[in-house]
Scaffold this motif. Structure first.
Motif, PDB file in Angstrom:
ATOM      1  N   GLU A 213      25.919 -11.834  -1.847  1.00 22.01           N
ATOM      2  CA  GLU A 213      26.786 -12.969  -2.123  1.00 22.01           C
ATOM      3  C   GLU A 213      26.474 -13.553  -3.502  1.00 22.01           C
ATOM      4  O   GLU A 213      27.376 -13.940  -4.255  1.00 22.01           O
ATOM      5  CB  GLU A 213      26.615 -14.031  -1.042  1.00 22.01           C
ATOM      6  N   PHE A 214      25.183 -13.614  -3.845  1.00 24.41           N
ATOM      7  CA  PHE A 214      24.764 -14.067  -5.178  1.00 24.41           C
ATOM      8  C   PHE A 214      25.343 -13.150  -6.257  1.00 24.41           C
ATOM      9  O   PHE A 214      25.895 -13.611  -7.265  1.00 24.41           O
ATOM     10  CB  PHE A 214      23.235 -14.072  -5.243  1.00 24.41           C
ATOM     11  N   GLN A 215      25.240 -11.844  -6.028  1.00 21.90           N
ATOM     12  CA  GLN A 215      25.766 -10.862  -6.979  1.00 21.90           C
ATOM     13  C   GLN A 215      27.285 -10.993  -7.122  1.00 21.90           C
ATOM     14  O   GLN A 215      27.838 -10.923  -8.229  1.00 21.90           O
ATOM     15  CB  GLN A 215      25.406  -9.451  -6.499  1.00 21.90           C
ATOM     16  N   ARG A 216      27.975 -11.207  -6.018  1.00 26.98           N
ATOM     17  CA  ARG A 216      29.429 -11.342  -6.050  1.00 26.98           C
ATOM     18  C   ARG A 216      29.845 -12.597  -6.817  1.00 26.98           C
ATOM     19  O   ARG A 216      30.772 -12.563  -7.633  1.00 26.98           O
ATOM     20  CB  ARG A 216      29.978 -11.399  -4.620  1.00 26.98           C
ATOM     21  N   LYS A 217      29.153 -13.709  -6.566  1.00 27.15           N
ATOM     22  CA  LYS A 217      29.490 -14.970  -7.231  1.00 27.15           C
ATOM     23  C   LYS A 217      29.288 -14.873  -8.739  1.00 27.15           C
ATOM     24  O   LYS A 217      30.118 -15.349  -9.521  1.00 27.15           O
ATOM     25  CB  LYS A 217      28.624 -16.099  -6.666  1.00 27.15           C
ATOM     26  N   CYS A 218      28.178 -14.255  -9.136  1.00 29.97           N
ATOM     27  CA  CYS A 218      27.832 -14.237 -10.570  1.00 29.97           C
ATOM     28  C   CYS A 218      28.498 -13.102 -11.340  1.00 29.97           C
ATOM     29  O   CYS A 218      28.864 -13.276 -12.507  1.00 29.97           O
ATOM     30  CB  CYS A 218      26.320 -14.155 -10.738  1.00 29.97           C
ATOM     31  N   PHE A 219      28.635 -11.931 -10.683  1.00 32.81           N
ATOM     32  CA  PHE A 219      29.076 -10.746 -11.426  1.00 32.81           C
ATOM     33  C   PHE A 219      30.299 -10.065 -10.815  1.00 32.81           C
ATOM     34  O   PHE A 219      30.696  -8.986 -11.266  1.00 32.81           O
ATOM     35  CB  PHE A 219      27.916  -9.744 -11.529  1.00 32.81           C
ATOM     36  N   THR A 269      20.740 -13.491 -17.331  1.00 24.27           N
ATOM     37  CA  THR A 269      20.250 -14.801 -16.886  1.00 24.27           C
ATOM     38  C   THR A 269      21.225 -15.905 -17.264  1.00 24.27           C
ATOM     39  O   THR A 269      21.480 -16.820 -16.465  1.00 24.27           O
ATOM     40  CB  THR A 269      18.865 -15.079 -17.492  1.00 24.27           C
ATOM     41  N   TRP A 270      21.809 -15.833 -18.463  1.00 23.07           N
ATOM     42  CA  TRP A 270      22.762 -16.861 -18.876  1.00 23.07           C
ATOM     43  C   TRP A 270      24.026 -16.831 -18.021  1.00 23.07           C
ATOM     44  O   TRP A 270      24.611 -17.882 -17.717  1.00 23.07           O
ATOM     45  CB  TRP A 270      23.118 -16.705 -20.352  1.00 23.07           C
ATOM     46  N   THR A 271      24.461 -15.639 -17.630  1.00 26.62           N
ATOM     47  CA  THR A 271      25.636 -15.545 -16.750  1.00 26.62           C
ATOM     48  C   THR A 271      25.367 -16.258 -15.435  1.00 26.62           C
ATOM     49  O   THR A 271      26.216 -17.011 -14.927  1.00 26.62           O
ATOM     50  CB  THR A 271      25.995 -14.071 -16.491  1.00 26.62           C
ATOM     51  N   VAL A 272      24.185 -16.053 -14.875  1.00 27.05           N
ATOM     52  CA  VAL A 272      23.804 -16.719 -13.626  1.00 27.05           C
ATOM     53  C   VAL A 272      23.787 -18.231 -13.821  1.00 27.05           C
ATOM     54  O   VAL A 272      24.366 -18.988 -13.025  1.00 27.05           O
ATOM     55  CB  VAL A 272      22.428 -16.219 -13.147  1.00 27.05           C
ATOM     56  N   LEU A 273      23.129 -18.688 -14.868  1.00 29.42           N
ATOM     57  CA  LEU A 273      23.016 -20.126 -15.110  1.00 29.42           C
ATOM     58  C   LEU A 273      24.394 -20.767 -15.298  1.00 29.42           C
ATOM     59  O   LEU A 273      24.667 -21.843 -14.755  1.00 29.42           O
ATOM     60  CB  LEU A 273      22.149 -20.380 -16.344  1.00 29.42           C
ATOM     61  N   GLY A 277      26.884 -23.742 -13.285  1.00 26.67           N
ATOM     62  CA  GLY A 277      27.233 -24.990 -13.951  1.00 26.67           C
ATOM     63  C   GLY A 277      26.325 -25.455 -15.061  1.00 26.67           C
ATOM     64  O   GLY A 277      26.486 -26.573 -15.564  1.00 26.67           O
ATOM     65  N   TYR A 278      25.367 -24.641 -15.503  1.00 24.63           N
ATOM     66  CA  TYR A 278      24.423 -25.080 -16.529  1.00 24.63           C
ATOM     67  C   TYR A 278      24.961 -24.837 -17.934  1.00 24.63           C
ATOM     68  O   TYR A 278      25.607 -23.825 -18.206  1.00 24.63           O
ATOM     69  CB  TYR A 278      23.084 -24.356 -16.367  1.00 24.63           C
ATOM     70  N   GLY A 279      24.658 -25.784 -18.841  1.00 23.23           N
ATOM     71  CA  GLY A 279      24.988 -25.648 -20.249  1.00 23.23           C
ATOM     72  C   GLY A 279      23.790 -25.132 -21.023  1.00 23.23           C
ATOM     73  O   GLY A 279      22.745 -24.795 -20.454  1.00 23.23           O
TER      74      GLY A 279
END
Length: 647
Positions: A213-219, A269-273, A277-279
Motif C-alpha cells: 500500500e505504501f508502494q502504491r501510494k508513493c509510486f 526519498t523525496w518522492t515519499v516525503l 505532504g512535506y516541503g
C-alpha cells in the motif's frame, strides 16, 4: 515542487564551460565557440524531471564580473567547471570559487564538473577521485557531488545537467549530513511519522500488505514478491533489528532511506516525503494541511459519513485495551503523528463525554470532532492530514450545510450539529449546566468563567443522533460576541439562564436583550437552582409573564445539583431543529423588525428631504408679518410626528 531549474556554469578561463553547453545542445563536439554562449532554454518534455531548464554560461574576466555576480544570485544550482589537464583550475575551487559564492551570500547546491577527461593519462579509480573531492565536500556543505565529463568525445555531458537538476529538485542538504554520514533529525522525524501512518494495525512493523500500500501510494505500482524479499534480505543483513516477524521495522525503514540517499537515489526519498505532504524544509506544507475549502456565508461545516468513519476507525485502532475509551497514553499515541492534542488548552476531556477514569468514550470522541469541525473546520482539515486520512484532498471528510436562513425560511433544518450560546449573570449556573451536559459531576465551588467555555454531547431526537455545542463566554468575551452580527448569526439557539433563587438575576438577562439585537435567534429561558426557594425577581414583570409576552415557553426550571435537568438539552436541540417555534415575538418578528428598520430609514430620508424643501421655501418666501413661516413649522412638526406614529 519547483517547476523550473536555472543552472549556471562558472569556472576559470579555457576550462570548457561554453563547449559543454554546445555539446549538450548539438550532441557533438563544436571546436570553436564564442566566449560566452547565450542562455539556453530546455522545455520540460525533453528533461527526465519534466521541468523547464535554463542553462546559463558565464565568463570570468574583469569585464564579465557584473554579469557573473547577477547570474550567481539568480541561479538555483551552480556547476563549477575545472579542467582535468589544469590542476590549478581545480585548486581554485576551494580557495576562490566556493568562498566567492559565500561572500555574495548565495547558498545553493554546487556541482563540481571535471571536464576534458579525454586528456587524462592513465586510469583513475573512484577512490582516488574521492580522496580529492571529500575534503572539499566536508568543508563546503553546499557541494552535492562531482561529475567528470568530456565535451569533446562527448561523454557524460547530459549527466552533468541531470545531476544539477537533481541537486535542485531532490537536494541532499535537508536530508543527509554528508560529514557524519547520517540522516538529519528533521528527516528522521518525517520518516518516522510516515512509518507510523503506514503501519495501519499499529504493531510496529510494515507487513507485506502495508508495504504494498505504501508502494502504491508513493509510486503507483505494487512491489513484486521477489523485490520485497530482496529488500528484506538486504535490510536484515545490514541493519540490526531492521526486520521482525517478516516485516520491516522502523529501524529498517530508516536504514532503507539512508541507503537510497547514499547511493544517489534521493528522488526516491523525496518522492515519499512529498507524497506525504512535506516541503523542502521538511515541514508539512500549508497547501497540504489546508486545501481549498470554501464555506459560504451562513453555512456551517460538519463531518461527512466518511469523516465520522475515519475518526471511528482511528478510535478503534488506538483503543489497545478495548475498553471502549481512549486514556491519556492512548491519546498520546493517536496524536504522535501531529503537533499534539488540538484541545490541550480547552479543558479537554471535560469538554465532552468521558468515563469515570477520565478516558474519552467513542461518543465523546466523535462529539469532540463534531464540535471542532463546527467551530474551526481548518483544525479538522489539518488533523485529518496529520492522522493520515486516505484522500489527499480530505474535503470528502467534510460537509457544508445549507444556509441557516434557508433552513428557517423553509422551517426544516437539515443540519446535525448545532451551536447554542448560553448567557446569564455571573453565578447563575451556566458552567454547572454545561458540565451536566458533558456528564461531569456537580461542583459546589463557584469559579467565575474567565474565558470562553465550550462543551459538546450527542442528543437523540426521534431516533436520530444530533450533536449540540453549548458555549458560555465569561464577562470578558460576552459583549464582544453579542455585539458582533457575524458571531450571533452562527448561533442556532440562545439560552438565557437566571438563578431562580437570586432576586437580581433575571434583570441581567432583560438588560442584555435590550442592549443587543438578538431577537432573530431562536430562544429558550432556563431557571436554575430550582432546589432552592423561589425568589421574587426585581423586574417589572416576572420571568413567566415576560416569556409569555414574547410568545415563548416559560423558563424551564432545572437543578443541576439534584440532577433534575428536565430534559432541557433535548428542548434546546428541538428548538434548533424547529427554529421558527422559538423566535421572540413570533416567527415573523425578525423579518418585520428588519422591515420596520427599512421603513424608518426610508421615512427619515423622505422627511429630511421635505424638511429641507420647507426650510428653503421659508427662507425664500417669508416676509415680516407673513404667516408662511409659522405654517411651515407646524407642517414639519406634523410630518415628523406622523413618521414616529408609523414606527
Amino acid at each position: 515542487m519547483r517547476r523550473d531549474v536555472r543552472i549556471l556554469l562558472v569556472g576559470d578561463e579555457a576550462v570548457g564551460k561554453s563547449t559543454i553547453v554546445t555539446s549538450l545542445i548539438k550532441e557533438s563536439f563544436v571546436p570553436h565557440v564564442q566566449h560566452v554562449v547565450p542562455e539556453v532554454t530546455i522545455p520540460p518534455e525533453v528533461t527526465p524531471e519534466n521541468v523547464t531548464t535554463y542553462i546559463v554560461d558565464s565568463g570570468c574576466g574583469p569585464q564579465d564580473r557584473p554579469h557573473l555576480e547577477s547570474e550567481i544570485r539568480k541561479a538555483h544550482v551552480i556547476c563549477v567547471v575545472y579542467s582535468i589537464d589544469n590542476p590549478n583550475s581545480f585548486d581554485r575551487i576551494p580557495t576562490y570559487w566556493l568562498p566567492y559564492f559565500r561572500q555574495l551570500g548565495v547558498n545553493v547546491p554546487v556541482i563540481l564538473v571535471g571536464n576534458k577527461i579525454d586528456l587524462r593519462g592513465g586510469e583513475v579509480t573512484n577512490e582516488a577521485l574521492e580522496d580529492e573531492i571529500i575534503p572539499i565536500m566536508n568543508e563546503f556543505k553546499e557541494v552535492e557531488t562531482c561529475v567528470e565529463c568530456s565535451a569533446k568525445l562527448p561523454l557524460n555531458v547530459s549527466e552533468v545537467f541531470y545531476f544539477a537538476q537533481k541537486a535542485v529538485l531532490h537536494p541532499t542538504a535537508p536530508l543527509y549530513d554528508s560529514r557524519d554520514h547520517v540522516l538529519k533529525k528533521e528527516c528522521v522525524s518525517a520518516l518516522r511519522r510516515i512509518f507510523k501512518l503506514c503501519d495501519t494495525n499499529k504493531d510496529g512493523i510494515l507487513d507485506a500488505a502495508e508495504l504494498n500500500e505504501f508502494q502504491r501510494k508513493c509510486f503507483d505500482t505494487p512491489l513484486q514478491s521477489q523485490e520485497l524479499e530482496g529488500i528484506k534480505a538486504m535490510v536484515q543483513e545490514h541493519a540490526d533489528g531492521g526486520v521482525r516477524e517478516g516485516g520491516l521495522t522502523e529501524a529498517g525503514f530508516l536504514y532503507l532511506h539512508t541507503i537510497f540517499i547514499q547511493r544517489g537515489r534521493l528522488e526516491t526519498t523525496w518522492t515519499v516525503l512529498r507524497k506525504f505532504g512535506y516541503g523542502e524544509d521538511l515541514r508539512l506544507t500549508e497547501g497540504f494541511l489546508y486545501p481549498k475549502f470554501d464555506v459560504p456565508h451562513d453555512c456551517s461545516v460538519e463531518l461527512s459519513p466518511l469523516g465520522y468513519q475515519f475518526f471511528t476507525d482511528i478510535f478503534e485502532t488506538f483503543d489497545k485495551d478495548q475498553d471502549g475509551a481512549l486514556n491519556a497514553e492512548e491519546l498520546e499515541d493517536v496524536f504522535s503523528t501531529s503537533p499534539g492534542n488540538p484541545w490541550a488548552g480547552q479543558k479537554f476531556p471535560d469538554t465532552t463525554v468521558a468515563d469515570d477514569t477520565g478516558a474519552v468514550t467513542l461518543q465523546g470522541w466523535l462529539a469532540q470532532w463534531s464540535m471542532t469541525t463546527l467551530l474551526d473546520h481548518k483544525t479538522t482539515l489539518a488533523y485529518l492530514a496529520y492522522l493520515g486520512y486516505p484522500d489527499d484532498s480530505r474535503t470528502s471528510a467534510l460537509h457544508v450545510t445549507r444556509p441557516r436562513k434557508v433552513d428557517r425560511r423553509k422551517g426544516k433544518v437539515t443540519r446535525n450539529v448545532f451551536l447554542c450560546y448560553v448567557c446569564g449573570a455571573a453565578g447563575s449556573g451556566k458552567t454547572s449546566l454545561l458540565r451536566a451536559f458533558a456528564g461531569k459531576p456537580f461542583s459546589p465551588k463557584y469559579e467565575p468563567t474567565k474565558k470562553m467555555n465550550s462543551v459538546v454531547n450527542s442528543v437523540d431526537i426521534d431516533g436520530s443522533e444530533k450533536y449540540l455545542v453549548l458555549q458560555e463566554f465569561g464577562s470578558k468575551y460576552e459583549a464582544e460576541t453579542l455585539r458582533n452580527p457575524k458571531k450571533t448569526d452562527l448561533a442556532d439557539v440562545i439560552v438565557y439562564v437566571h438563578d431562580s433563587s437570586d432576586t437580581n438575576s433575571f434583570s441581567y438577562i432583560s438588560n442584555l436583550r435590550q442592549q443587543y439585537s438578538l431577537d432573530h435567534i431562536p430562544t429558550l429561558f432556563v431557571a436554575t437552582k430550582s432546589d432552592l426557594d423561589l425568589a421574587q425577581q426585581r423586574h417589572e414583570v416576572q420571568p413567566d409573564v415576560y416569556c409569555r409576552r414574547l410568545g415563548l415557553q416559560v423558563p424551564v426550571a432545572v437543578s443541576v445539583k439534584t440532577g433534575q435537568t428536565a430534559d432541557v438539552f433535548h428542548a434546546i436541540c428541538s428548538i434548533a431543529m424547529n427554529p421558527n417555534s422559538a423566535i421572540p415575538g413570533g416567527s415573523d418578528r425578525a423579518v418585520s423588525a428588519a422591515a420596520r428598520l427599512r421603513t424608518y430609514v426610508t421615512v427619515c430620508t423622505l422627511v429630511g428631504g421635505l424638511a429641507t424643501g420647507v426650510l428653503l421655501a421659508y427662507r425664500t418666501f417669508s416676509r415680516p408679518g407673513s404667516s408662511f413661516g409659522a405654517w411651515s413649522g407646524q407642517w414639519a412638526a406634523w410630518l415628523f410626528g406622523a413618521a414616529r406614529r408609523e414606527l
